[in-house]
Scaffold this motif. Structure first.
Motif, PDB file in Angstrom:
ATOM      1  N   UNK A  53       0.775  -1.184   0.132  1.00 18.52           N
ATOM      2  CA  UNK A  53       0.051  -0.003  -0.002  1.00 18.52           C
ATOM      3  C   UNK A  53       0.782   1.223   0.017  1.00 18.52           C
ATOM      4  N   UNK A  54       1.916   1.288   0.732  1.00 13.84           N
ATOM      5  CA  UNK A  54       2.758   2.323   0.962  1.00 13.84           C
ATOM      6  C   UNK A  54       3.708   2.570  -0.474  1.00 13.84           C
ATOM      7  N   UNK A  55       3.936   1.447  -1.039  1.00 15.16           N
ATOM      8  CA  UNK A  55       4.715   1.646  -2.149  1.00 15.16           C
ATOM      9  C   UNK A  55       3.818   2.167  -3.131  1.00 15.16           C
ATOM     10  N   UNK A  56       2.627   1.846  -3.379  1.00 18.34           N
ATOM     11  CA  UNK A  56       1.596   2.150  -4.592  1.00 18.34           C
ATOM     12  C   UNK A  56       1.358   3.494  -4.358  1.00 18.34           C
ATOM     13  N   UNK A  57       1.134   3.826  -3.030  1.00 19.81           N
ATOM     14  CA  UNK A  57       0.582   5.295  -2.780  1.00 19.81           C
ATOM     15  C   UNK A  57       1.808   6.281  -3.228  1.00 19.81           C
ATOM     16  N   UNK A  95      -1.916  -7.092  -7.141  1.00 18.95           N
ATOM     17  CA  UNK A  95      -1.937  -8.018  -5.947  1.00 18.95           C
ATOM     18  C   UNK A  95      -2.876  -7.398  -4.705  1.00 18.95           C
ATOM     19  N   UNK A  96      -2.767  -6.195  -4.613  1.00 13.96           N
ATOM     20  CA  UNK A  96      -3.465  -5.656  -3.274  1.00 13.96           C
ATOM     21  C   UNK A  96      -4.811  -6.121  -3.164  1.00 13.96           C
ATOM     22  N   UNK A  97      -5.900  -6.050  -4.164  1.00 17.37           N
ATOM     23  CA  UNK A  97      -7.206  -6.500  -3.717  1.00 17.37           C
ATOM     24  C   UNK A  97      -7.361  -7.909  -3.419  1.00 17.37           C
ATOM     25  N   UNK A 103      -6.758 -11.132   3.641  1.00 22.86           N
ATOM     26  CA  UNK A 103      -6.568 -10.566   5.019  1.00 22.86           C
ATOM     27  C   UNK A 103      -7.927 -10.584   5.738  1.00 22.86           C
ATOM     28  N   UNK A 104      -9.092 -10.645   4.876  1.00 22.94           N
ATOM     29  CA  UNK A 104     -10.275 -10.693   5.746  1.00 22.94           C
ATOM     30  C   UNK A 104     -10.488 -12.111   6.504  1.00 22.94           C
ATOM     31  N   UNK A 105     -10.006 -13.198   5.137  1.00 21.86           N
ATOM     32  CA  UNK A 105     -10.122 -14.508   5.788  1.00 21.86           C
ATOM     33  C   UNK A 105      -9.557 -14.750   7.104  1.00 21.86           C
ATOM     34  N   UNK A 106      -8.178 -13.894   7.218  1.00 19.07           N
ATOM     35  CA  UNK A 106      -7.268 -14.112   8.260  1.00 19.07           C
ATOM     36  C   UNK A 106      -8.183 -13.602   9.629  1.00 19.07           C
ATOM     37  N   UNK A 107      -8.531 -12.498   9.353  1.00 17.90           N
ATOM     38  CA  UNK A 107      -9.027 -11.673  10.462  1.00 17.90           C
ATOM     39  C   UNK A 107     -10.470 -12.589  11.080  1.00 17.90           C
ATOM     40  N   UNK A 108     -11.199 -13.010   9.982  1.00 16.32           N
ATOM     41  CA  UNK A 108     -12.174 -13.980  10.506  1.00 16.32           C
ATOM     42  C   UNK A 108     -11.650 -15.194  11.630  1.00 16.32           C
ATOM     43  N   UNK A 109     -10.591 -15.708  10.898  1.00 15.58           N
ATOM     44  CA  UNK A 109      -9.909 -16.989  11.720  1.00 15.58           C
ATOM     45  C   UNK A 109      -9.585 -16.622  12.849  1.00 15.58           C
ATOM     46  N   UNK A 110      -8.942 -15.511  12.889  1.00 13.16           N
ATOM     47  CA  UNK A 110      -8.296 -14.589  14.325  1.00 13.16           C
ATOM     48  C   UNK A 110      -9.447 -14.574  15.193  1.00 13.16           C
ATOM     49  N   UNK A 111     -10.588 -13.878  14.896  1.00 14.90           N
ATOM     50  CA  UNK A 111     -11.755 -13.574  15.626  1.00 14.90           C
ATOM     51  C   UNK A 111     -12.184 -14.982  16.105  1.00 14.90           C
ATOM     52  N   UNK A 112     -12.390 -15.998  15.529  1.00 16.61           N
ATOM     53  CA  UNK A 112     -12.981 -17.262  15.967  1.00 16.61           C
ATOM     54  C   UNK A 112     -12.041 -17.977  16.905  1.00 16.61           C
ATOM     55  N   UNK A 113     -10.768 -18.086  16.534  1.00 21.61           N
ATOM     56  CA  UNK A 113      -9.920 -18.827  17.506  1.00 21.61           C
ATOM     57  C   UNK A 113      -9.833 -17.836  18.878  1.00 21.61           C
TER      58      UNK A 113
END
Length: 229
Positions: A53-57, A95-97, A103-113
């Motif tokens: 994100x920083x690179x593209x911005x 790649x960003x999208x 990342x959304x999948x990872x956040x959901x997993x983190x919240x579940x565990x």
């Protein structure tokens, strides 16, 4: 080891081949998340998303300005020329999208565990909690870690960091807390009455990839002043 890193974007000579490597890394990360393995995959995905994100911005700002080529005397402004973006930037924008979806999948997993583990105190907890023990269920035994919380200073200001080291001590999960503390005191005599915490899960979760990093985060939130447990 995570399948995602900024190295995937370092040297790109063939865009199609580079996209294939990135897709492979994203696929490996998704499989890890579906197996409820949080780290190092989630942290790597967050760091990579932040870097790209920083690179593209930054590139967008350069693209908008570009090198000075002359003066527009009618408007009194400098004229600039946009340059062609390198393939690595095209890869990052592509790649960003996809990385955001992972990342959304990872956040959901983190919240579940997080919802299925509990950090609790073992016996009486002394007022000094910057050093002590962390117990984590690992099959038919309790894994014991010695922890230490230290103040550090970085570019973003002061913060507290938690470091752990494994202890070679066998603890029976069915034993009473006094037996655990006696075994720990014998293993580390310089901490005769330490703060001791235990992380338990009500679902089967990977120990090294999920329980240990989650326990460290929750413990730092509890003794480091974050108010999270």
């Amino acid at each position: 080891m995570s399948a995602l890193s900024i190295a995937l974007f370092d040297v790109v000579a063939d865009l199609e081949a580079a996209e294939y490597r990135v897709r492979s890394g994203l696929r490996t990360t998704r499989v890890a998340f579906r197996d409820l393995c949080v780290e190092p995959h989630f942290g790597a995905a967050v760091a990579l998303h932040r870097s790209l994100s920083a690179l593209v911005e930054g590139a967008d700002v350069v693209d908008e300005t570009g090198p000075v080529t002359g003066v527009d005397w009618d408007t009194g402004r400098l004229t600039r020329q946009r340059g062609d973006a390198p393939l690595a930037l095209d890869l990052a924008r592509w790649a960003l999208p996809l990385l955001s979806d992972v990342l959304e999948e990872g956040k959901a997993v983190y919240e579940f565990v997080s919802d299925h583990v509990e950090l609790s105190t073992v016996g009486l907890v002394p007022s000094y909690q910057d050093e002590g023990f962390l117990l984590i269920e690992d099959g038919d035994r309790l894994r014991a870690l010695r922890y230490r919380v230290s103040p550090l200073t970085g570019p973003s200001g002061s913060y507290r960091a938690l470091r752990t080291s494994a202890l070679d001590v066998a603890l029976d999960p069915r034993a009473v807390a006094s037996e655990w503390k006696a075994a720990l005191a014998q293993a580390v005599p310089e901490l005769p009455m330490p703060a001791t915490f235990r992380l338990a899960a009500d679902v089967d979760l990977p120990v090294d990839e999920t329980l240990v990093p989650l326990a460290k985060r929750k413990l730092l939130g509890l003794v480091g002043g974050w108010g999270e447990a």
